[in-house]
Design a protein around this motif. Structure first.
Motif, PDB file in Angstrom:
ATOM      1  N   ALA A  89       2.516 -14.420  78.617  1.00 54.17           N
ATOM      2  CA  ALA A  89       1.878 -15.661  78.177  1.00 54.17           C
ATOM      3  C   ALA A  89       2.918 -16.734  77.869  1.00 54.17           C
ATOM      4  CB  ALA A  89       1.024 -15.385  76.942  1.00 54.17           C
ATOM      5  N   ASN A  92       4.206 -18.221  81.070  1.00 54.24           N
ATOM      6  CA  ASN A  92       3.200 -19.118  81.653  1.00 54.24           C
ATOM      7  C   ASN A  92       3.188 -20.472  80.941  1.00 54.24           C
ATOM      8  OD1 ASN A  92       2.353 -17.242  83.546  1.00 54.24           O
ATOM      9  ND2 ASN A  92       0.762 -16.395  82.209  1.00 54.24           N
ATOM     10  N   GLU A  93       3.331 -20.465  79.607  1.00 50.17           N
ATOM     11  CA  GLU A  93       3.352 -21.742  78.882  1.00 50.17           C
ATOM     12  C   GLU A  93       4.610 -22.544  79.206  1.00 50.17           C
ATOM     13  OE1 GLU A  93       2.038 -22.462  75.057  1.00 50.17           O
ATOM     14  OE2 GLU A  93       0.696 -20.734  74.895  1.00 50.17           O
ATOM     15  N   ALA A  95       6.124 -22.451  82.067  1.00 46.31           N
ATOM     16  CA  ALA A  95       5.896 -22.974  83.418  1.00 46.31           C
ATOM     17  C   ALA A  95       5.010 -24.215  83.402  1.00 46.31           C
ATOM     18  CB  ALA A  95       5.266 -21.891  84.292  1.00 46.31           C
ATOM     19  N   ASP A  96       4.147 -24.340  82.398  1.00 47.49           N
ATOM     20  CA  ASP A  96       3.230 -25.479  82.312  1.00 47.49           C
ATOM     21  C   ASP A  96       3.823 -26.673  81.566  1.00 47.49           C
ATOM     22  OD1 ASP A  96       1.284 -24.124  83.721  1.00 47.49           O
ATOM     23  OD2 ASP A  96       0.300 -23.337  81.925  1.00 47.49           O
TER      24      ASP A  96
END
Length: 221
Positions: A89, A92-93, A95-96
């Motif tokens: 997670a 992913n954060e 990457a955003d």
């Protein structure tokens, strides 16, 4: 960092101005397409949960956003999720994010926790291509350095890279410390300290009130 380099390792003994170098680099990166997050480590950060919480907070401070709040809440729950899920997670954060992240871990030599090393190794394996990790410490960390070197994914700065050259030593001793030294004295002191910045500073402080400067340098070790 150059494209494709996941890790920059700054590894040298105390007194080589590692933190000073990184802080100047960090400030120079501010305001562009990249954003830098800084985490200064201490012995208490050997707890993996605390390490992750502080890591997320460091990234959030940089962005002034509510970064990773859900992850921190999950870590604090009575039954926290598996570490792999938490780290997935987090990746992913990252990457955003609206910017390309440079993540600096300073004083990493204070970390001896296998759990924390596994977290950092996980991030090195799975961070987005445009993210970059900087690890600074007094010794090489137990991370997959050989693999990263073999893949040309790591850039390393050691004591030899951070040491002052004769020209830099002369500029420091004369311009910063205000000493009136001959070229021979500067060369001798640079050779005896091997360009060690803290050693040059200590020697300069000791020479300020001495008349026989050349004699002091000759006996300095």
């Amino acid at each position: 960092p150059e494209a494709g380099r996941k890790l920059t390792l700054v590894s040298a003994p105390a007194g080589f101005s590692k933190t000073t170098l990184l802080s100047r680099w960090w400030k120079a990166r501010e305001g562009g397409e990249r954003c830098a997050a800084w985490l200064s480590l201490d012995e208490g950060d050997n707890d993996p949960m605390r390490f992750l919480t502080y890591l997320i907070a460091a990234i959030g401070r940089t962005l002034e956003e509510r970064f990773g709040e859900g992850i921190v809440s999950a870590l604090r729950s009575p039954e926290p999720p598996r570490m792999e899920a938490v780290l997935g997670a987090l990746v992913n954060e990252i990457a955003d994010l609206p910017c390309k992240l440079d993540l600096i871990l300073d004083d990493y030599h204070l970390i001896d926790s296998e759990g924390v090393h596994r977290i950092v190794s996980f991030l090195l394996d799975r961070l987005p291509e445009d993210a970059h990790l900087v690890v600074s410490g007094r010794v090489d960390p137990p991370l997959p350095l050989s693999r990263l070197l073999a893949r040309n994914q790591m850039y390393e700065l050691g004591a030899a890279d951070l040491a002052f050259t004769p020209e830099e030593a002369a500029a420091f001793l004369r311009g910063v410390m205000g000493l009136d030294l001959s070229a021979e004295d500067v060369a001798a002191l640079e050779e005896r300290t091997e360009g060690w910045i803290a050693g040059l500073q200590l020697a300069a402080l000791s020479m300020r009130d001495r008349e026989d400067v050349s004699g002091f340098i000759e006996s300095f070790s």
